[in-house]
Design a protein around this motif. Structure first.
Motif, PDB file in Angstrom:
ATOM      1  N   ASP A   2       0.828  -1.188   0.000  1.00 37.85           N
ATOM      2  CA  ASP A   2       0.000   0.000   0.000  1.00 37.85           C
ATOM      3  C   ASP A   2       0.877   1.258   0.000  1.00 37.85           C
ATOM      4  O   ASP A   2       2.056   1.207   0.328  1.00 37.85           O
ATOM      5  CB  ASP A   2      -0.965  -0.010   1.181  1.00 37.85           C
ATOM      6  N   PRO A   3       0.322   2.409  -0.414  1.00 38.26           N
ATOM      7  CA  PRO A   3       1.141   3.607  -0.555  1.00 38.26           C
ATOM      8  C   PRO A   3       1.784   4.072   0.753  1.00 38.26           C
ATOM      9  O   PRO A   3       2.914   4.547   0.758  1.00 38.26           O
ATOM     10  CB  PRO A   3       0.166   4.656  -1.076  1.00 38.26           C
ATOM     11  N   PHE A   4       1.063   3.912   1.870  1.00 41.35           N
ATOM     12  CA  PHE A   4       1.628   4.363   3.143  1.00 41.35           C
ATOM     13  C   PHE A   4       2.859   3.542   3.507  1.00 41.35           C
ATOM     14  O   PHE A   4       3.883   4.087   3.929  1.00 41.35           O
ATOM     15  CB  PHE A   4       0.571   4.248   4.250  1.00 41.35           C
ATOM     16  N   LYS A   5       2.763   2.232   3.326  1.00 38.67           N
ATOM     17  CA  LYS A   5       3.893   1.377   3.652  1.00 38.67           C
ATOM     18  C   LYS A   5       5.060   1.637   2.705  1.00 38.67           C
ATOM     19  O   LYS A   5       6.222   1.564   3.095  1.00 38.67           O
ATOM     20  CB  LYS A   5       3.487  -0.094   3.597  1.00 38.67           C
ATOM     21  N   ALA A   6       4.751   1.970   1.420  1.00 37.14           N
ATOM     22  CA  ALA A   6       5.824   2.277   0.481  1.00 37.14           C
ATOM     23  C   ALA A   6       6.565   3.550   0.884  1.00 37.14           C
ATOM     24  O   ALA A   6       7.773   3.641   0.728  1.00 37.14           O
ATOM     25  CB  ALA A   6       5.250   2.428  -0.919  1.00 37.14           C
ATOM     26  N   ARG A  10       6.380   1.092   6.993  1.00 36.83           N
ATOM     27  CA  ARG A  10       5.655   0.428   8.076  1.00 36.83           C
ATOM     28  C   ARG A  10       4.163   0.574   7.819  1.00 36.83           C
ATOM     29  O   ARG A  10       3.736   1.407   7.034  1.00 36.83           O
ATOM     30  CB  ARG A  10       6.044   0.985   9.436  1.00 36.83           C
ATOM     31  N   ARG A  11       3.379  -0.258   8.505  1.00 33.76           N
ATOM     32  CA  ARG A  11       1.932  -0.232   8.332  1.00 33.76           C
ATOM     33  C   ARG A  11       1.347   1.041   8.901  1.00 33.76           C
ATOM     34  O   ARG A  11       1.909   1.648   9.807  1.00 33.76           O
ATOM     35  CB  ARG A  11       1.308  -1.420   9.057  1.00 33.76           C
ATOM     36  N   CYS A  12       0.214   1.424   8.361  1.00 34.42           N
ATOM     37  CA  CYS A  12      -0.497   2.581   8.887  1.00 34.42           C
ATOM     38  C   CYS A  12      -1.245   2.162  10.141  1.00 34.42           C
ATOM     39  O   CYS A  12      -2.044   1.240  10.141  1.00 34.42           O
ATOM     40  CB  CYS A  12      -1.473   3.109   7.838  1.00 34.42           C
ATOM     41  N   ARG A  13      -0.954   2.849  11.234  1.00 38.10           N
ATOM     42  CA  ARG A  13      -1.646   2.575  12.490  1.00 38.10           C
ATOM     43  C   ARG A  13      -2.277   3.859  12.997  1.00 38.10           C
ATOM     44  O   ARG A  13      -1.900   4.947  12.555  1.00 38.10           O
ATOM     45  CB  ARG A  13      -0.644   2.045  13.526  1.00 38.10           C
ATOM     46  N   SER A  14      -3.174   3.746  13.907  1.00 40.13           N
ATOM     47  CA  SER A  14      -3.792   4.947  14.459  1.00 40.13           C
ATOM     48  C   SER A  14      -2.751   5.735  15.250  1.00 40.13           C
ATOM     49  O   SER A  14      -1.693   5.228  15.624  1.00 40.13           O
ATOM     50  CB  SER A  14      -4.981   4.577  15.342  1.00 40.13           C
ATOM     51  N   LEU A  15      -3.045   6.986  15.534  1.00 45.06           N
ATOM     52  CA  LEU A  15      -2.079   7.843  16.211  1.00 45.06           C
ATOM     53  C   LEU A  15      -1.774   7.385  17.636  1.00 45.06           C
ATOM     54  O   LEU A  15      -0.718   7.692  18.178  1.00 45.06           O
ATOM     55  CB  LEU A  15      -2.596   9.287  16.229  1.00 45.06           C
ATOM     56  N   VAL A  16      -2.678   6.651  18.214  1.00 42.13           N
ATOM     57  CA  VAL A  16      -2.443   6.178  19.586  1.00 42.13           C
ATOM     58  C   VAL A  16      -1.293   5.173  19.602  1.00 42.13           C
ATOM     59  O   VAL A  16      -0.424   5.215  20.468  1.00 42.13           O
ATOM     60  CB  VAL A  16      -3.738   5.542  20.149  1.00 42.13           C
ATOM     61  N   TRP A  17      -1.233   4.293  18.601  1.00 40.33           N
ATOM     62  CA  TRP A  17      -0.214   3.252  18.572  1.00 40.33           C
ATOM     63  C   TRP A  17       0.885   3.544  17.540  1.00 40.33           C
ATOM     64  O   TRP A  17       1.578   2.661  17.096  1.00 40.33           O
ATOM     65  CB  TRP A  17      -0.855   1.907  18.243  1.00 40.33           C
ATOM     66  N   TRP A  18       1.061   4.787  17.171  1.00 44.83           N
ATOM     67  CA  TRP A  18       1.997   5.133  16.126  1.00 44.83           C
ATOM     68  C   TRP A  18       3.434   4.801  16.511  1.00 44.83           C
ATOM     69  O   TRP A  18       4.187   4.250  15.764  1.00 44.83           O
ATOM     70  CB  TRP A  18       1.869   6.616  15.806  1.00 44.83           C
ATOM     71  N   PHE A  19       3.820   5.188  17.694  1.00 45.74           N
ATOM     72  CA  PHE A  19       5.203   4.992  18.136  1.00 45.74           C
ATOM     73  C   PHE A  19       5.243   4.068  19.329  1.00 45.74           C
ATOM     74  O   PHE A  19       4.262   3.920  20.058  1.00 45.74           O
ATOM     75  CB  PHE A  19       5.829   6.331  18.519  1.00 45.74           C
ATOM     76  N   GLU A  20       6.372   3.467  19.499  1.00 45.76           N
ATOM     77  CA  GLU A  20       6.569   2.625  20.673  1.00 45.76           C
ATOM     78  C   GLU A  20       6.650   3.513  21.916  1.00 45.76           C
ATOM     79  O   GLU A  20       6.921   4.704  21.839  1.00 45.76           O
ATOM     80  CB  GLU A  20       7.867   1.813  20.519  1.00 45.76           C
ATOM     81  N   VAL A  21       6.441   2.907  23.081  1.00 46.86           N
ATOM     82  CA  VAL A  21       6.429   3.669  24.325  1.00 46.86           C
ATOM     83  C   VAL A  21       7.815   4.244  24.617  1.00 46.86           C
ATOM     84  O   VAL A  21       7.953   5.359  25.104  1.00 46.86           O
ATOM     85  CB  VAL A  21       5.963   2.767  25.498  1.00 46.86           C
ATOM     86  N   PRO A  26       9.334  11.491  17.943  1.00 46.61           N
ATOM     87  CA  PRO A  26       8.629  10.856  16.850  1.00 46.61           C
ATOM     88  C   PRO A  26       9.146  11.302  15.469  1.00 46.61           C
ATOM     89  O   PRO A  26       9.189  10.529  14.553  1.00 46.61           O
ATOM     90  CB  PRO A  26       7.183  11.257  17.039  1.00 46.61           C
ATOM     91  N   LEU A  27       9.528  12.538  15.339  1.00 46.59           N
ATOM     92  CA  LEU A  27      10.026  13.038  14.067  1.00 46.59           C
ATOM     93  C   LEU A  27      11.495  13.388  14.218  1.00 46.59           C
ATOM     94  O   LEU A  27      11.926  13.951  15.204  1.00 46.59           O
ATOM     95  CB  LEU A  27       9.252  14.261  13.604  1.00 46.59           C
ATOM     96  N   GLY A  28      12.225  13.077  13.194  1.00 42.64           N
ATOM     97  CA  GLY A  28      13.634  13.409  13.205  1.00 42.64           C
ATOM     98  C   GLY A  28      14.151  13.461  11.797  1.00 42.64           C
ATOM     99  O   GLY A  28      13.455  13.114  10.832  1.00 42.64           O
ATOM    100  N   PRO A  29      15.361  13.885  11.619  1.00 47.45           N
ATOM    101  CA  PRO A  29      15.898  13.995  10.260  1.00 47.45           C
ATOM    102  C   PRO A  29      16.032  12.643   9.563  1.00 47.45           C
ATOM    103  O   PRO A  29      15.942  12.569   8.337  1.00 47.45           O
ATOM    104  CB  PRO A  29      17.264  14.651  10.461  1.00 47.45           C
ATOM    105  N   LYS A  30      16.199  11.575  10.336  1.00 50.12           N
ATOM    106  CA  LYS A  30      16.353  10.258   9.727  1.00 50.12           C
ATOM    107  C   LYS A  30      15.059   9.803   9.047  1.00 50.12           C
ATOM    108  O   LYS A  30      15.072   9.312   7.914  1.00 50.12           O
ATOM    109  CB  LYS A  30      16.774   9.250  10.793  1.00 50.12           C
ATOM    110  N   ILE A  31      13.926   9.989   9.711  1.00 51.35           N
ATOM    111  CA  ILE A  31      12.633   9.578   9.150  1.00 51.35           C
ATOM    112  C   ILE A  31      12.290  10.431   7.933  1.00 51.35           C
ATOM    113  O   ILE A  31      11.794   9.928   6.923  1.00 51.35           O
ATOM    114  CB  ILE A  31      11.526   9.661  10.224  1.00 51.35           C
ATOM    115  N   VAL A  32      12.592  11.732   8.006  1.00 50.51           N
ATOM    116  CA  VAL A  32      12.299  12.619   6.885  1.00 50.51           C
ATOM    117  C   VAL A  32      13.148  12.241   5.671  1.00 50.51           C
ATOM    118  O   VAL A  32      12.662  12.197   4.541  1.00 50.51           O
ATOM    119  CB  VAL A  32      12.529  14.087   7.294  1.00 50.51           C
TER     120      VAL A  32
END
Length: 180
Positions: A2-6, A10-21, A26-32
Motif C-alpha cells: 500500500d502507498p503508506f507502507k511504500a 511500516r503499516r499505517c496505524r492509528s495515532l495512539v499506537w503510532w510509536f513505541e512507548v 517521533p520526528l527526526g531527520p532520519k525519518i524525513v
C-alpha cells in the motif's frame, strides 16, 4: 504494497499506537530523509511504468500525413449498419476511390478532387475518413458503375436466376433462389 507502507516502510496505524512507548522523538531527520528517498524511488518507478505503457499504446498509432498529389481512398460508410452504395451490412464497401489530394487545408483536413457523381459533397475531409491509396488498379471500386443518383439512392435490378434450392423442414418447404 500500500502507498503508506511504500512511503514510510511500516503499516499505517492509528495515532495512539503510532510509536513505541520507549521512543521519545517521533520526528527526526532520519525519518524525513527515508521518506524523501522512498518518494524518489516511487516517482522513478512510476515514470518507468508510464513510459512502458506509453510505448505499448503508441505501438499501433502513427502520424498519418498526405502530400499534394497522393492518391487516397475515401470512407463512405462511417457506421457499419448504414446501407450505402448497393450492399448491406458487412458486405458494404467501406472505402471508394482513388482520389487525388489537392491541398492540405489544416493539419488534419485535406481537399480532394471528387468525381462528378460526388459533386454534391463538400470536398474537404478529415484525415480519419481517408486511407492511403495503393496503386493496384484491380482494387479500385468505380463509383460510375454503382448506379447511385444525386440523393444516393439506387435501383436493384435482377439480371438472371442462377440457382434454386428447396429446403425441407418438418412441416413445410422453404425455397431459396440465387439471383444475379
Amino acid at each position: 504494497m500500500d502507498p503508506f507502507k511504500a512511503l514510510y516502510c511500516r503499516r499505517c496505524r492509528s495515532l495512539v499506537w503510532w510509536f513505541e512507548v520507549a521512543e521519545s522523538s517521533p520526528l527526526g531527520p532520519k525519518i524525513v530523509c527515508e521518506a524523501l528517498e522512498n518518494v524518489c524511488v516511487i516517482r522513478h518507478r512510476l515514470k518507468i511504468s508510464y513510459s512502458r505503457q506509453k510505448s505499448y499504446a503508441n505501438n499501433m498509432r502513427g502520424d498519418l500525413e498526405f502530400h499534394v498529389g497522393d492518391m487516397v481512398y475515401l470512407k463512405i460508410s462511417p457506421i457499419k449498419g448504414v446501407m450505402r452504395f448497393g450492399k448491406k451490412g458487412k458486405l458494404s464497401p467501406r472505402y471508394v476511390g482513388l482520389f487525388e489530394v489537392l491541398q492540405r487545408v489544416i493539419k488534419v483536413a485535406y481537399e480532394l478532387t471528387l468525381v462528378s457523381e460526388l459533386s454534391s459533397i463538400h470536398p474537404i475531409f478529415h484525415i480519419s475518413m481517408l486511407k492511403k491509396g495503393i496503386s493496384d488498379p484491380i482494387s479500385i471500386l468505380p463509383i460510375e458503375g454503382l448506379g447511385v443518383d444525386e440523393i444516393f439512392y439506387y435501383d436493384e435490378v435482377a439480371v438472371e436466376i442462377l440457382d434454386r434450392h428447396v429446403k425441407k423442414l418438418r412441416n413445410k418447404e422453404v425455397s431459396s433462389v440465387k439471383v444475379l
